[in-house]
Design a protein around this motif. Structure first.
Motif, short mmCIF file in Angstrom:
data_model
loop_
_atom_site.label_atom_id
_atom_site.label_comp_id
_atom_site.label_asym_id
_atom_site.label_seq_id
_atom_site.Cartn_x
_atom_site.Cartn_y
_atom_site.Cartn_z
N ASP A 9 -13.48 -34.30 37.50
CA ASP A 9 -13.32 -33.57 38.76
C ASP A 9 -14.68 -33.21 39.33
N ILE A 57 -6.30 -34.77 41.41
CA ILE A 57 -7.65 -35.29 41.65
C ILE A 57 -7.46 -36.65 42.30
N GLU A 76 -9.16 -31.88 45.39
CA GLU A 76 -10.53 -32.33 45.19
C GLU A 76 -10.59 -33.82 44.92
N GLY A 78 -12.54 -36.96 42.82
CA GLY A 78 -13.16 -37.16 41.52
C GLY A 78 -13.54 -38.61 41.33
#
Length: 88
Positions: A9, A57, A76, A78
């Motif tokens: 991440d 992710i 997020e 990654g």
């Protein structure tokens, strides 16, 4: 135990499948433009309770197809990482 796949991440945490820790990959979803990893995190709260929150992710594969990203609520982004020392 050899890991099949691992994702990192934005904070540097690594989640693997299979995993010998509570930080693991629960599922992987494929789109033509990205891979979505549903991962399980782990922490202990102030009362000593173990907490296992899930998060997504996203690993972009083709950012030119922006339409695919409309349906994604990104927590997020990654990257896929190599934890076995081999090539992808």
């Amino acid at each position: 135990m050899n890991k099949i796949i691992a994702v990192q991440d934005s904070k540097g945490n690594i989640y693997t499948m299979p995993s010998d820790s509570p930080k693991c990959i629960l599922s992987v979803h494929y789109s033509t433009s990205y891979l979505q990893f549903v991962v399980q995190d782990y922490y202990v709260d102030n009362d000593g309770n173990e907490i296992f929150p899930e998060k997504d992710i996203i690993v972009p594969l083709n950012e030119k197809n922006w339409v695919d990203f409309i349906a994604v609520q990104v927590e997020e982004f990654g990257t896929i990482v190599d934890v076995n020392g081999g090539d992808f």
